[in-house]
Each structure stands twice: as structure tokens, then as C-alpha cells.
Design a protein around this motif. Structure first.
Motif, PDB file in Angstrom:
ATOM      1  N   LEU A 188      44.373 -31.592  18.344  1.00  0.00           N
ATOM      2  CA  LEU A 188      43.836 -32.421  19.418  1.00  0.00           C
ATOM      3  C   LEU A 188      42.711 -31.743  20.193  1.00  0.00           C
ATOM      4  O   LEU A 188      41.831 -32.423  20.717  1.00  0.00           O
ATOM      5  CB  LEU A 188      44.966 -32.820  20.366  1.00  0.00           C
ATOM      6  N   PRO A 194      40.285 -40.012  16.788  1.00  0.00           N
ATOM      7  CA  PRO A 194      41.281 -39.883  15.717  1.00  0.00           C
ATOM      8  C   PRO A 194      40.802 -40.392  14.366  1.00  0.00           C
ATOM      9  O   PRO A 194      41.245 -39.893  13.325  1.00  0.00           O
ATOM     10  CB  PRO A 194      42.448 -40.734  16.233  1.00  0.00           C
ATOM     11  N   TRP A 226      42.360 -44.597  21.968  1.00  0.00           N
ATOM     12  CA  TRP A 226      41.870 -43.273  22.364  1.00  0.00           C
ATOM     13  C   TRP A 226      40.748 -43.408  23.397  1.00  0.00           C
ATOM     14  O   TRP A 226      40.707 -42.680  24.395  1.00  0.00           O
ATOM     15  CB  TRP A 226      41.400 -42.528  21.123  1.00  0.00           C
ATOM     16  N   THR A 238      46.165 -33.584  24.853  1.00  0.00           N
ATOM     17  CA  THR A 238      47.528 -33.983  24.495  1.00  0.00           C
ATOM     18  C   THR A 238      47.965 -35.202  25.302  1.00  0.00           C
ATOM     19  O   THR A 238      48.535 -36.158  24.761  1.00  0.00           O
ATOM     20  CB  THR A 238      48.508 -32.825  24.700  1.00  0.00           C
ATOM     21  N   TRP A 241      46.113 -38.236  24.006  1.00  0.00           N
ATOM     22  CA  TRP A 241      46.651 -38.669  22.717  1.00  0.00           C
ATOM     23  C   TRP A 241      47.974 -39.413  22.898  1.00  0.00           C
ATOM     24  O   TRP A 241      48.178 -40.489  22.322  1.00  0.00           O
ATOM     25  CB  TRP A 241      46.835 -37.463  21.814  1.00  0.00           C
ATOM     26  N   GLY A 265      50.379 -33.980  17.945  1.00  0.00           N
ATOM     27  CA  GLY A 265      49.198 -34.606  17.351  1.00  0.00           C
ATOM     28  C   GLY A 265      49.537 -35.491  16.179  1.00  0.00           C
ATOM     29  O   GLY A 265      48.660 -35.830  15.375  1.00  0.00           O
TER      30      GLY A 265
END
Length: 277
Positions: A188, A194, A226, A238, A241, A265
Motif C-alpha cells: 500500500l 489498486p 480508492w 492502510t 485502503w 493490502g
């Protein structure tokens, strides 16, 4: 009667781009799988380990923290690679490497037929970066050949990653040859979005990342969440995510696992979410 020579291993040699710690993300995944943790015989096959045996030795070191009775058996088609890995193992036995001298590791020549001594059947087969050089049409046959060697309730973990293990994705295939789960695992820190994992999708999916296909829909939706979670960026990637994955699940995508896996992740979904149309 002259004994028949052993059959040649099935498959093609991998490119051999082995790297220390390259497969740490999938190792961590295998260590948590119920198929491994509950296996009566925790035998794991590392199929196509590459130019040397380091990733096989790393796999054993990580799995023995969960099952001290694990056995890891590395298979390669290229006999020179088997010889090189065997030399590494001998050095390990002498205490000349960072790995435990009593590492429960062995190496041999083999391919999709997964030859094993004493009729043993593995609980897990890891086949990483093995099918990238094949055609998509070859994937079902390769899965079927490998999963036929699994113990009942075993699993094939087949996928790919970049050269340093920051972008990974894989498919869990059951002992009947049916894909059951799809996972992406990303570093991450410094992640732009992503969807960059698209370049490291397994062969069964990499050519399907086009409009109208489920894998494309998933990656587009993940990128969208995201971006929507950008306000959390100051709190670290983190947190951003985890918010994106939570929002994806809230939108109706059946994301598996929970926050402890997302924090790594990871994103895992049932195979039907990405199944090619």
C-alpha cells in the motif's frame, strides 16, 4: 529387462526470475488457509520455484510458524535449477545460510504431474509465475493436472506477481479443479491506485481486463472507491485502503475476510465475482 526411463516433466521451464522475499504475500496467505492449517499431512509443493531455491526455503520458514510438521517440496523442470537448489539446501544443513539447518525442505525434478515419493499428496500446491508464458486456453488443463495430485480438501494457489512482490494476485483452485477464490495483495505504501494490479493478473484473467468482463468491473469499482477515500490519505494508505474495501463491500460486492486481512493490502472475492464471461 531394461527399466524404462522416467517420463519427462510436464510443462515448460519458468523464466527463473527468483528474488528474495518476492513471494512473501502469497506465503502469508497460505499460512492462514484452513486447507493448510487443518491438513492431516501438511505437505506443500512449490511448483516452478525458479533459478534457485530461496523462495522454497522462505515458504518453509514462514509455514513452520503455523505447522512445525510442515514439509515443503520444491519442483522444477530444469535439472540445473534442481542441482543449484540442492546445493543451497546442503549449505543450509551446514548452517551456512539464514535458514534453519533442520528446514523440512526437499527439491526434485518435476512439472504439472507433481511427482512425489511414497504416494503422498500435497495439502497445498503453490504455482506462482508458472502459467504466464502459456495461452489462456491452456490454463484449465494445467489446473486439472495439478489439482488431480492434491489430497482431499487440498488447494492449488496459482498466480503471479511483479519482480519484487509488491503487486500480486492469485486464484485458489480446489481439489476438484474448480476455482473458488480470487485475491489481490498490494504493497500500500506509495500505491497510486489498486488497478495497477491489472498487469499482474493470473493468466486466466489477464486478457479479460476489458469492458464487459467481471474482472474489469471489479478493478474499476475498486479504483473508484480508492479515489473516494482520498480524504483519508493523510492518515496513511492502510486506512485509505480499508475504507475503500469496506465501501466496495457495502456496494454489494461480496468481499471475503475482514479487517485483519484487508490491513495487509488484500482483497479476496468469490470466483464468480471475476469469472470470465
Amino acid at each position: 529387462m531394461t527399466p524404462r526411463p522416467p517420463a519427462a516433466p510436464e510443462g515448460r521451464p519458468t523464466r527463473g526470475t527468483t528474488g528474495t522475499n518476492r513471494l512473501r504475500r502469497v506465503d502469508r496467505w497460505i499460512a492462514h488457509l484452513a486447507e493448510f492449517r487443518r491438513a492431516p499431512d501438511p505437505l506443500v509443493v512449490d511448483l516452478g520455484y525458479g533459478a534457485n531455491g530461496v523462495t522454497t526455503l522462505e515458504l518453509e520458514a514462514r509455514l513452520r510458524r503455523v505447522r512445525g510438521d510442515v514439509d515443503v517440496h520444491g519442483l522444477e523442470i530444469d535439472p540445473e535449477r534442481v542441482a543449484r537448489a540442492s546445493e543451497q539446501l546442503e549449505a543450509t544443513r551446514r548452517g551456512a545460510t539464514v535458514f534453519s539447518p533442520d528446514a523440512r525442505v526437499s527439491f526434485a525434478r518435476g512439472g504439472f504431474e507433481v511427482p512425489l515419493p511414497d504416494g503422498r499428496r500435497p495439502a497445498v500446491i503453490r504455482a506462482f509465475n508458472v502459467l504466464r508464458q502459456y495461452e489462456e486456453r491452456d490454463v484449465p488443463g494445467a489446473w486439472e493436472r495439478m489439482t488431480a495430485r492434491l489430497a482431499p480438501g487440498g488447494v492449488l494457489v496459482e498466480g503471479t506477481c511483479d519482480e519484487i512482490g509488491r503487486l500480486c494476485s492469485w486464484i485458489d483452485v480446489d481439489a476438484g479443479g474448480a476455482p473458488v477464490r480470487f485475491t489481490i495483495s498490494l504493497r500500500l505504501a506509495e500505491l497510486e491506485r489498486p488497478g495497477v494490479v491489472a498487469e499482474r493478473l493470473p493468466k486466466a484473467l489477464i486478457h479479460r481486463n476489458v469492458p464487459g468482463e467481471r474482472i474489469h468491473d471489479l478493478l474499476v469499482a475498486l479504483d473508484r472507491e480508492w479515489e473516494r477515500a482520498a480524504a483519508l490519505a493523510p492518515f496513511g494508505p492502510t486506512q485509505r485502503w480499508m475504507a475503500a474495501v469496506a465501501a466496495l463491500r457495502a456496494s454489494g460486492v461480496p468481499v471475503l475476510g475482514g479487517r485483519s486481512r484487508w490491513r495487509l493490502g488484500e482483497l479476496t472475492v468469490p470466483w464468480d465475482v471475476v469469472r470470465p464471461g
